[in-house]
Design an enzyme around this catalytic site. Sequence first.
Site, short mmCIF file in Angstrom:
data_model
loop_
_atom_site.label_atom_id
_atom_site.label_comp_id
_atom_site.label_asym_id
_atom_site.label_seq_id
_atom_site.Cartn_x
_atom_site.Cartn_y
_atom_site.Cartn_z
N GLY A 46 33.44 32.61 39.87
CA GLY A 46 33.33 32.98 41.28
C GLY A 46 34.07 34.28 41.52
O GLY A 46 34.99 34.63 40.78
N GLN A 51 38.37 40.70 46.35
CA GLN A 51 38.79 40.90 44.96
C GLN A 51 38.22 42.18 44.35
O GLN A 51 38.65 42.58 43.26
CB GLN A 51 38.38 39.70 44.10
CG GLN A 51 39.15 38.43 44.45
CD GLN A 51 38.74 37.30 43.53
OE1 GLN A 51 37.70 36.69 43.73
NE2 GLN A 51 39.54 37.05 42.51
N CYS A 90 42.40 32.34 38.65
CA CYS A 90 41.82 33.32 39.58
C CYS A 90 41.81 34.68 38.89
O CYS A 90 42.79 35.05 38.25
CB CYS A 90 42.68 33.38 40.84
SG CYS A 90 42.09 34.58 42.04
N LEU A 91 40.69 35.40 39.02
CA LEU A 91 40.57 36.70 38.36
C LEU A 91 41.60 37.71 38.89
O LEU A 91 41.90 38.69 38.21
CB LEU A 91 39.15 37.26 38.51
CG LEU A 91 38.06 36.45 37.79
CD1 LEU A 91 36.67 36.97 38.17
CD2 LEU A 91 38.25 36.49 36.28
N HIS A 132 37.50 27.66 46.62
CA HIS A 132 38.41 28.72 46.16
C HIS A 132 37.96 30.08 46.69
O HIS A 132 38.76 30.86 47.19
CB HIS A 132 38.45 28.69 44.62
CG HIS A 132 39.31 29.75 44.00
ND1 HIS A 132 40.49 29.47 43.33
CD2 HIS A 132 39.17 31.10 43.95
CE1 HIS A 132 41.03 30.61 42.90
NE2 HIS A 132 40.25 31.61 43.25
N GLU A 133 36.64 30.33 46.61
CA GLU A 133 36.11 31.63 47.08
C GLU A 133 36.18 31.74 48.60
O GLU A 133 36.52 32.81 49.13
CB GLU A 133 34.67 31.84 46.60
CG GLU A 133 34.50 31.88 45.08
CD GLU A 133 35.56 32.67 44.34
OE1 GLU A 133 36.05 33.69 44.86
OE2 GLU A 133 35.93 32.25 43.23
N HIS A 136 39.51 32.80 49.67
CA HIS A 136 39.74 34.25 49.50
C HIS A 136 39.30 35.03 50.74
O HIS A 136 39.93 36.02 51.10
CB HIS A 136 38.91 34.79 48.32
CG HIS A 136 39.61 34.73 47.00
ND1 HIS A 136 40.78 35.40 46.74
CD2 HIS A 136 39.27 34.12 45.83
CE1 HIS A 136 41.14 35.19 45.47
NE2 HIS A 136 40.24 34.41 44.90
#
Length: 161
Positions: A46, A51, A90-91, A132-133, A136
Site C-alpha cells: 500500500g 508518502q 511502513c515504507l 493503514h493507508e 496516512h
Amino acid sequence: MAILTIVKHPAEILEKECKQVTQFDKNLKQLLKDMYETMVAADGVGLAAPQIGVDQQIAVVDIGDERGRINLINPIIIEKSGEQTDIEGCLSFPRLYGTVSRPYYVKVQAQNMKGKTFIIEAEDYLARAIQHEIDHLHGVLFTSKVLKYIDEEELEGYEEQ
Ligand code: CO
C-alpha cells in the site's frame, strides 16, 4: 513508468490532514499509476499520497490477492467490526516493524479515478492494509498505534505498507 521518491519519517507532510480530491483528470490517473509502480518497486502492499509528497486523499493498495490493485480516493470507513492484531511496517519507516490492533472488518466508501463512488468490504490483511493507508491520509502513522516493536530477524519477507 515513473518511480517516485518515498518520503521517510520524519517529515511534516506525513503528519497532516490531506485535502479532498476534486479534480478527476488525467493527472490523477497518472499519479495513481506512478504511485502503484512506486509501491511495487518498493515491495509494498500500500502507498498513500503523502508518502510521495502529495497532500491529497489518494491511496493505492494491492496485497497480491485476487482483487489486485485498489485505488482509493477520498476514502471513508463507514463500518467496522471485530479486532485483529498483527505485525505492520511502513515504507516511510524503513526496517521498523511492530504489532498493531485494528478492526478485522471494514466497509469503505471511496471514489475511483473517474470520480465514481464505490463501496469496498475487506477483512483481515486487506482490511489492515486499507486502514493503514486511510490513516496516512489523516496524518496518522502506524507508530502511534504500535503495541510492541519487533526485531527485524523475526520478520523474514514481511512486506511494508
Ligand atoms: Co505506511
